[in-house]
Design a protein around this motif. Structure first.
Motif, PDB file in Angstrom:
ATOM      1  N   TYR A 323      79.946 155.904  45.522  1.00 31.54           N
ATOM      2  CA  TYR A 323      80.274 156.772  46.498  1.00 31.54           C
ATOM      3  C   TYR A 323      80.884 157.857  46.082  1.00 31.54           C
ATOM      4  O   TYR A 323      81.775 157.805  45.004  1.00 31.54           O
ATOM      5  CB  TYR A 323      80.723 156.035  47.741  1.00 31.54           C
ATOM      6  CG  TYR A 323      82.064 155.235  47.573  1.00 31.54           C
ATOM      7  CD1 TYR A 323      83.390 155.704  47.306  1.00 31.54           C
ATOM      8  CD2 TYR A 323      81.663 153.729  47.165  1.00 31.54           C
ATOM      9  CE1 TYR A 323      84.493 154.889  46.891  1.00 31.54           C
ATOM     10  CE2 TYR A 323      82.937 153.125  46.902  1.00 31.54           C
ATOM     11  CZ  TYR A 323      84.129 153.805  46.933  1.00 31.54           C
ATOM     12  OH  TYR A 323      85.300 152.846  46.493  1.00 31.54           O
ATOM     13  N   TYR A 453      79.630 154.987  58.039  1.00 35.04           N
ATOM     14  CA  TYR A 453      78.856 153.916  58.104  1.00 35.04           C
ATOM     15  C   TYR A 453      77.456 154.704  58.033  1.00 35.04           C
ATOM     16  O   TYR A 453      76.264 154.267  57.881  1.00 35.04           O
ATOM     17  CB  TYR A 453      78.900 153.219  59.168  1.00 35.04           C
ATOM     18  CG  TYR A 453      80.091 152.283  59.310  1.00 35.04           C
ATOM     19  CD1 TYR A 453      80.013 151.155  58.289  1.00 35.04           C
ATOM     20  CD2 TYR A 453      81.219 152.457  59.880  1.00 35.04           C
ATOM     21  CE1 TYR A 453      80.969 150.193  58.194  1.00 35.04           C
ATOM     22  CE2 TYR A 453      82.445 151.601  59.624  1.00 35.04           C
ATOM     23  CZ  TYR A 453      82.359 150.574  58.858  1.00 35.04           C
ATOM     24  OH  TYR A 453      83.423 149.688  58.681  1.00 35.04           O
ATOM     25  N   VAL A 459      82.281 156.143  51.981  1.00 36.68           N
ATOM     26  CA  VAL A 459      83.161 155.011  52.238  1.00 36.68           C
ATOM     27  C   VAL A 459      84.228 155.197  53.264  1.00 36.68           C
ATOM     28  O   VAL A 459      84.998 156.220  52.778  1.00 36.68           O
ATOM     29  CB  VAL A 459      83.308 154.317  50.955  1.00 36.68           C
ATOM     30  CG1 VAL A 459      84.434 154.627  50.363  1.00 36.68           C
ATOM     31  CG2 VAL A 459      83.747 152.628  51.200  1.00 36.68           C
ATOM     32  N   ASN A 460      84.511 153.977  54.045  1.00 33.77           N
ATOM     33  CA  ASN A 460      85.933 154.425  54.818  1.00 33.77           C
ATOM     34  C   ASN A 460      86.794 153.615  54.227  1.00 33.77           C
ATOM     35  O   ASN A 460      86.637 152.577  53.304  1.00 33.77           O
ATOM     36  CB  ASN A 460      85.615 153.561  56.641  1.00 33.77           C
ATOM     37  CG  ASN A 460      84.741 154.385  57.313  1.00 33.77           C
ATOM     38  OD1 ASN A 460      85.017 155.676  57.259  1.00 33.77           O
ATOM     39  ND2 ASN A 460      83.703 153.919  57.831  1.00 33.77           N
ATOM     40  N   LEU A 478      89.861 149.706  51.044  1.00 34.27           N
ATOM     41  CA  LEU A 478      88.704 150.649  50.859  1.00 34.27           C
ATOM     42  C   LEU A 478      87.626 149.616  51.879  1.00 34.27           C
ATOM     43  O   LEU A 478      87.665 148.406  51.911  1.00 34.27           O
ATOM     44  CB  LEU A 478      88.281 150.495  49.499  1.00 34.27           C
ATOM     45  CG  LEU A 478      88.956 151.501  48.398  1.00 34.27           C
ATOM     46  CD1 LEU A 478      88.669 151.416  47.035  1.00 34.27           C
ATOM     47  CD2 LEU A 478      88.616 152.957  49.119  1.00 34.27           C
ATOM     48  N   GLY A 479      86.668 150.463  52.422  1.00 33.33           N
ATOM     49  CA  GLY A 479      85.784 149.540  53.084  1.00 33.33           C
ATOM     50  C   GLY A 479      86.076 149.554  54.431  1.00 33.33           C
ATOM     51  O   GLY A 479      85.069 148.875  55.328  1.00 33.33           O
ATOM     52  N   GLN A 525      88.794 141.369  54.502  1.00 37.07           N
ATOM     53  CA  GLN A 525      89.467 141.866  53.242  1.00 37.07           C
ATOM     54  C   GLN A 525      90.582 141.182  52.999  1.00 37.07           C
ATOM     55  O   GLN A 525      90.738 140.979  51.789  1.00 37.07           O
ATOM     56  CB  GLN A 525      90.000 143.454  53.802  1.00 37.07           C
ATOM     57  CG  GLN A 525      90.650 144.139  52.557  1.00 37.07           C
ATOM     58  CD  GLN A 525      89.509 145.108  51.787  1.00 37.07           C
ATOM     59  OE1 GLN A 525      88.507 144.973  51.970  1.00 37.07           O
ATOM     60  NE2 GLN A 525      90.144 145.634  50.719  1.00 37.07           N
TER      61      GLN A 525
END
Length: 780
Positions: A323, A453, A459-460, A478-479, A525
């Motif tokens: 990304y 998304y 990427v969030n 991350l994510g 996570q």
């Protein structure tokens, strides 16, 4: 890159830290002028320079860069005809010495340091110039008497004149002390004088050079010392002229070496700059990054360079591969801005040849431009709001963004209506991503949580917040998009639950679902990180176990090899003893000659059979060299084999089972498994080899034997075997070369030949045969 980005990302503070690690003004000046490079090859080269210096620091070695000065201005003045001062000459001499020390230091290192070695090769020792300076000027910057014969003579006369003046004035201090304010000799206007009371001015007589502030004391030069003082002043003038001549000569010598001196200074400055970069990296516990021009950044446990190591929280961050954009959400003071600055500042550092504070193996990209809109830069004088200030910067950024840029947005779209700000932020991100740039943005807008998304290459991410302690952990996830945690925080702070429940009722279903999804992602996570740590620990333990097993196996192999060698040595010794004993028995039987029907060649054949009966011992290596199919080859009756368990050679008698054979080894018949048998040759090969050996023995025997240089004990064994061989070969006459020497070997050869029953006669060699250095033997 403009100066503003250096100020915003605080790159100037890194430059200040770097300059403090320089050992000389040369390195400090280069450090203060440091700027990021935008060419990949140039960045790779400067990173290699830093790494070479870091290698030396890791060995706890210090390059001797002390006593080196920036002498370029002095060199330039010497070239245009100016006269250098003693201090300037001394600095040049010390710099020459320092350069030679650095060169010697690098050349003594055993490490592979191609860049440093090539640099020090450019340093010219200039020993003659250094010696000229050191023999003329002392360490305090004074021209020494030894600088010239004339200067030594002048200073000798100065000391004589000074002594005479002092002696004469000392007479006044003793005889007329009452007329003096103090009975001392002092100096005024470079002339020796006496401090005379005002009322005795006429009694002393002479020249007044000065008086005290009160006027009560006059500093007078008596008439009797005026001529001596004049002579002393003339000597001082001569000394000054000679010193000027010496300095001009030194200056001329320095000007003649301008090119070498300038080259030395540039090399020493570069080396100092290299080590300053390495020292900065060492202080930050940084590592050399892998550089690329593909926009890929991978940092494991990356740290902000300006936050103390004990306080900073390390984070992993990746961008540019899977990304190209990261959108970070989360509460204020959570570390979002620190993350932005860390990525930007580490990028500038890497492109400047500096190591970055992250684990080994980190990867950084070379960008043509790094853009950043960070912080509240509103200006009262310009009457700009927070939003206007941000937009002014963003407009400038959008004019220059391309695929070779890194863009950092802090609180993108803040300072205006939330819905309009969020829409503007998404539009700006779309435009920057479409241009191919790498972008990291922070925001409070919940609309941007779903942005990652719904967009490719985005990427969030979020910064973690500990609801229990009501403090941010500064960890980057991350994510996982961030969530507000407003209700949990309010509850922990004591807000009424009824108010909180009422507030929850005002939130839409979608918002609740998003918050639950984020909470689930955060838990996943954390769980995955724990699993990763456990798996990593298991992997480390497995690797250690593997290393231990390999070590133990090697020790076992070494021990087995030693046992093989020990057994072989023991067997060889036993066989040698048996052979010697058999030789004695054969000799005794031959002497007895009890068996008249036993012919000599039968004895020789028996003796050779005794030699051939010695088994060929082998070590583990013999088995290792066997062909892979050896253990599975089907054996036939008569095949020659080696029985591995006894380490003896034999032959196959018959196959008695699926993988079992009856073999004969010596006088023994043994039933063994196939895995314990090493195939040597089949019956046909063995027969051919055996016939060839017997039939060809004569073809390999020479008509002469050279025993020169042998001890008699060894020579007698060789001679005896040689006579057996030539008898079998059917020779009638052979020559034994023993040399002249002391005659001991010749005597022993002749005595042994005379005792041998198959030798008819012996004689010394004639001219052309070697003379007395050869014994010719006639055989029966």
């Amino acid at each position: 890159m403009n100066e503003r980005i250096f100020r915003v990302l605080e790159f100037n503070k890194i430059v200040d830290q770097l300059s403090s690690h320089a050992a000389s003004s040369l390195g400090k000046n280069q450090a203060l002028q440091l700027k990021p490079l935008t060419d990949l090859d140039s960045v790779l080269e400067i990173q290699k320079e830093t790494d070479e210096a870091a290698q030396i620091l890791r060995l706890n070695l210090a390059v001797p860069l002390g006593g080196i000065f920036d002498i370029r201005a002095s060199i330039k003045r010497s070239v245009i005809g100016g006269m250098l001062s003693t201090e300037e000459c001394l600095d040049i001499g010390n710099t020459i010495y320092g350069g030679r020390q650095v060169k010697s230091f690098v050349n003594k290192l055993e490490e592979e340091l191609p860049i440093l070695v090539s640099l020090v090769e450019r340093i010219e020792p200039l020993r003659d110039l250094e010696q000229h300076i050191k023999s003329s000027i002392d360490d305090h910057g004074n021209v020494m008497d030894s600088a010239s014969v004339k200067l030594k003579s002048i200073r000798s006369s100065i000391r004589t004149y000074e002594s005479r003046v002092r002696d004469r004035l000392d007479g006044y201090t003793r005889s007329k002390s009452a007329m003096l304010s103090d009975p001392i000799v002092t100096i005024r206007n470079d002339r020796y004088v006496l401090p005379v009371k005002q009322e005795y001015r006429g009694s002393i007589g002479g020249i007044v050079h000065d008086q005290s502030a009160s006027g009560a004391t006059l500093f007078m030069e008596p008439k009797s010392v005026v001529d001596l003082n004049n002579q002393l002043q003339e000597a001082f003038i001569k000394e000054k002229h000679e010193i000027e001549r010496i300095l001009r000569e030194l200056t001329s010598h320095i000007a003649a070496e301008e090119l070498f001196l300038t080259e030395n200074v540039e090399v020493l400055g570069k080396i100092d700059f290299m080590f300053a970069r390495a020292k900065l990296g060492q202080s930050m516990k940084a590592s050399m990054p892998k550089m690329n021009d593909k926009g890929i950044i991978k940092m494991q446990q990356g740290r902000h360079p300006l936050i103390p190591i004990d306080d900073v929280v390390a984070n992993d961050i990746e961008i540019g591969e899977d990304y190209n954009s990261i959108v970070i959400t989360g509460p204020n003071t959570g570390g979002k801005t620190v993350t932005l600055k860390m990525v930007g500042l580490c990028t500038l550092m890497a492109q400047s040849g500096l190591q970055v504070p992250a684990l080994d193996g980190c990867e950084m990209a070379v960008f043509e431009n790094v853009f950043a809109d960070i912080g509240d830069e509103q200006s009262i004088e310009q009457n700009l709001s927070t939003f206007s200030s941000h937009m002014t910067n963003i407009v400038e950024i959008m004019k220059n963004v391309n695929y070779k840029a890194l863009v950092l947005f802090d609180e993108l779209g803040a300072g205006t209506d939330p819905q309009e700000g969020a829409a503007l932020a998404m539009s700006l991100l779309d435009e920057v991503i479409d241009r191919g740039a790498r972008v990291i943005a922070t925001t409070h807008y919940p609309e941007l949580k779903a942005y990652g998304y719904n967009r490719e290459n985005v990427v969030n991410a979020s910064v973690e917040f500990d609801v229990e302690s009501l403090r941010p952990t500064y960890r980057l996830l991350l994510g996982v998009p961030g969530r507000s945690n407003a209700f949990e925080i309010s509850k922990r702070l004591g807000l009424s639950e009824s108010i909180i429940d009422s507030a929850k009722g005002h939130i839409g279903v979608d918002s609740k679902s998003v918050e639950k999804m984020i909470a689930s992602l955060e838990k996943s996570q954390r769980d995955s990180e724990k699993d990763y740590e456990a798996a990593h620990q298991t992997m480390l333990e497995t690797e250690q176990l593997k290393r231990d097993l390999e070590k133990q196996w090697k020790e076992f192999e070494d021990k087995r090899e030693r046992l093989y060698k020990k057994a072989e040595d023991k067997a060889n010794k036993a066989l040698q003893e048996a052979r010697e004993e058999a030789e004695l028995v054969i000799d005794e039987i031959r002497k007895m000659k009890t068996n008249a029907n036993l012919k000599e060649h039968e004895w020789i054949e028996a003796k050779k059979m005794l030699e051939d009966a010695r088994p060929k011992l082998s070590t583990k290596r013999d088995v290792d060299k066997a062909e892979p199919s050896n253990s599975t080859k089907d054996l036939k009756v008569g095949d020659t084999i080696k029985l591995l368990t006894l380490n003896q050679q034999g032959s196959v008698l018959e196959k008695v089972g699926n993988q079992e054979y009856l073999v004969q080894v010596g006088i023994m018949k043994v039933k063994v498994k196939r895995k314990d048998i090493l195939f040597i040759s089949d019956k046909k090969e063995f027969t051919e080899k055996h016939i060839t050996t017997v039939k060809g023995s004569g073809f390999h025997v020479k008509s002469e034997l050279d025993l020169r240089g042998e001890r008699f004990e060894d020579a007698s064994l060789q001679l005896e075997k040689y006579i057996d061989d030539v008898i079998l070969a059917g020779y009638q006459k052979v020559s034994i070369i023993h040399g002249k020497g002391t005659g001991a070997l010749r005597k022993g050869v002749q005595e042994m030949a005379n005792r041998h029953p198959r030798i008819a006669s012996t004689r010394p060699g004639v001219s052309g045969e070697g003379g007395s250095g050869v014994t010719v033997i006639e055989l029966k």
